[in-house]
Motif scaffolding. Sequence first.
Motif, PDB file in Angstrom:
ATOM      1  N   LYS A  79      10.743  -9.997  17.556  1.00 28.56           N
ATOM      2  CA  LYS A  79      11.009 -10.755  18.684  1.00 28.56           C
ATOM      3  C   LYS A  79      10.970  -9.709  19.928  1.00 28.56           C
ATOM      4  O   LYS A  79      11.078  -8.540  19.706  1.00 28.56           O
ATOM      5  N   PRO A  80      10.609 -10.269  21.149  1.00 26.37           N
ATOM      6  CA  PRO A  80      10.730  -9.193  22.361  1.00 26.37           C
ATOM      7  C   PRO A  80      11.967  -8.539  22.583  1.00 26.37           C
ATOM      8  O   PRO A  80      11.947  -7.264  22.652  1.00 26.37           O
ATOM      9  N   GLU A  81      12.922  -9.123  22.233  1.00 23.44           N
ATOM     10  CA  GLU A  81      14.279  -8.364  22.270  1.00 23.44           C
ATOM     11  C   GLU A  81      14.462  -7.466  21.425  1.00 23.44           C
ATOM     12  O   GLU A  81      15.215  -6.054  21.603  1.00 23.44           O
ATOM     13  N   GLN A  82      14.017  -7.606  20.365  1.00 19.02           N
ATOM     14  CA  GLN A  82      13.808  -6.527  19.244  1.00 19.02           C
ATOM     15  C   GLN A  82      13.118  -5.302  19.564  1.00 19.02           C
ATOM     16  O   GLN A  82      13.376  -4.132  19.194  1.00 19.02           O
ATOM     17  N   ARG A  83      11.952  -5.772  19.946  1.00 15.75           N
ATOM     18  CA  ARG A  83      11.054  -4.501  20.301  1.00 15.75           C
ATOM     19  C   ARG A  83      11.924  -3.728  21.592  1.00 15.75           C
ATOM     20  O   ARG A  83      11.609  -2.470  21.575  1.00 15.75           O
ATOM     21  N   THR A  84      12.533  -4.326  22.446  1.00 17.08           N
ATOM     22  CA  THR A  84      13.188  -3.749  23.448  1.00 17.08           C
ATOM     23  C   THR A  84      14.222  -2.665  22.997  1.00 17.08           C
ATOM     24  O   THR A  84      14.400  -1.465  23.266  1.00 17.08           O
ATOM     25  N   ALA A  85      15.328  -3.119  22.187  1.00 15.32           N
ATOM     26  CA  ALA A  85      15.971  -2.440  21.337  1.00 15.32           C
ATOM     27  C   ALA A  85      15.434  -1.054  20.595  1.00 15.32           C
ATOM     28  O   ALA A  85      15.902   0.037  20.518  1.00 15.32           O
ATOM     29  N   TRP A  86      14.200  -1.408  19.851  1.00 16.23           N
ATOM     30  CA  TRP A  86      13.742  -0.246  19.147  1.00 16.23           C
ATOM     31  C   TRP A  86      13.097   0.612  20.078  1.00 16.23           C
ATOM     32  O   TRP A  86      13.291   1.914  19.895  1.00 16.23           O
ATOM     33  N   ASN A  87      12.548   0.146  21.149  1.00 10.75           N
ATOM     34  CA  ASN A  87      12.215   1.409  22.299  1.00 10.75           C
ATOM     35  C   ASN A  87      13.267   2.188  22.677  1.00 10.75           C
ATOM     36  O   ASN A  87      12.823   3.366  22.891  1.00 10.75           O
ATOM     37  N   GLY A  88      14.562   1.699  22.884  1.00 10.15           N
ATOM     38  CA  GLY A  88      15.398   2.175  23.211  1.00 10.15           C
ATOM     39  C   GLY A  88      15.823   3.364  21.934  1.00 10.15           C
ATOM     40  O   GLY A  88      16.248   4.633  22.276  1.00 10.15           O
ATOM     41  N   PHE A  89      15.866   3.046  20.791  1.00  9.36           N
ATOM     42  CA  PHE A  89      16.152   3.958  19.455  1.00  9.36           C
ATOM     43  C   PHE A  89      14.708   5.082  19.758  1.00  9.36           C
ATOM     44  O   PHE A  89      15.215   6.309  19.320  1.00  9.36           O
ATOM     45  N   ILE A  90      13.795   4.507  19.944  1.00  6.19           N
ATOM     46  CA  ILE A  90      12.584   5.755  19.961  1.00  6.19           C
ATOM     47  C   ILE A  90      12.928   6.625  21.075  1.00  6.19           C
ATOM     48  O   ILE A  90      12.882   8.042  20.793  1.00  6.19           O
ATOM     49  N   ASN A  91      13.494   6.338  22.380  1.00  2.15           N
ATOM     50  CA  ASN A  91      13.942   7.302  23.302  1.00  2.15           C
ATOM     51  C   ASN A  91      14.946   8.102  22.885  1.00  2.15           C
ATOM     52  O   ASN A  91      15.014   9.400  23.219  1.00  2.15           O
ATOM     53  N   LEU A  92      15.691   7.547  22.098  1.00  2.00           N
ATOM     54  CA  LEU A  92      17.009   8.426  21.526  1.00  2.00           C
ATOM     55  C   LEU A  92      16.514   9.492  20.765  1.00  2.00           C
ATOM     56  O   LEU A  92      16.777  10.619  20.724  1.00  2.00           O
ATOM     57  N   VAL A  93      15.467   9.159  19.892  1.00  2.00           N
ATOM     58  CA  VAL A  93      14.942   9.941  19.016  1.00  2.00           C
ATOM     59  C   VAL A  93      14.190  11.106  19.673  1.00  2.00           C
ATOM     60  O   VAL A  93      14.464  12.363  19.390  1.00  2.00           O
ATOM     61  N   ASN A  94      13.437  10.743  20.548  1.00  2.00           N
ATOM     62  CA  ASN A  94      12.632  11.622  21.465  1.00  2.00           C
ATOM     63  C   ASN A  94      13.612  12.658  22.190  1.00  2.00           C
ATOM     64  O   ASN A  94      13.296  13.715  22.742  1.00  2.00           O
TER      65      ASN A  94
END
Length: 234
Positions: A95-110
């Motif tokens: 779902k779009p809201e899941q992708r938004t949350a995952w993008n936030g986690f990707i940013n934290l990793v980076n």
Amino acid sequence: MSKENLVLLPGTLCDARQWEHQTNHLSAVADITIGDVTSDDTLKEMANTVLAKAPAKFSLAGLSLGGMVALEIVKLAPERVNRLALLNTNPTGPKPEQRTAWNGFINLVNEGRFSEITKDHLLPYLVHPDHLTNIELTSAIIEMAEAVGPDAYLRQLHAVATRIDYRPYLQSIPCPTLILVGKEDTVCPVSLHKEMHEHIPTSGLVIVRECGHLSSMEQPEAVTNALREWLGEV
């Protein structure tokens, strides 16, 4: 009586420790291996990696991400799967809201903040609220995440973000199927599992009380007993 070949697939940021109780207590009736869901970045590639190392025929159980990979395996090679168990998983597309949350986690990793993700963001959603005070359980979850590491986590996020909707394939699953979910799972709620149960003709549904998303660790005896019955041992 010969043992059944059983392949267990962990969830995101989890490893063999997620299945420790099941591995220890089902070893008398099954030859157990833990499939790799860390080396690839699509569910299809993960499925092919598992299939390449699995016996010719086997029973298959996956939790969360592992359940999604299991759905891909039974889609690719249904003739090789004797039994299927889907635990705390989601057959739908992202779902779009899941992708938004995952993008936030990707940013934290980076940003070099990977260690914050499980401890500060995911943990409250992974277990029943009453289990957040279980230090042995929560420490094991955090330690698994650290062991899986940021690179594998990014691959896993890509896999779940690019997954297909498996619901059109559910009716064609030919093997006996166990569907199991924690009653208080907010990540992959009971409603999703009831939907799978309605569409998989050969399925049975088990709802585990006082249990969130990581059922195999939160209520290990209940999950082990369900899997033992599924394997044909009462």
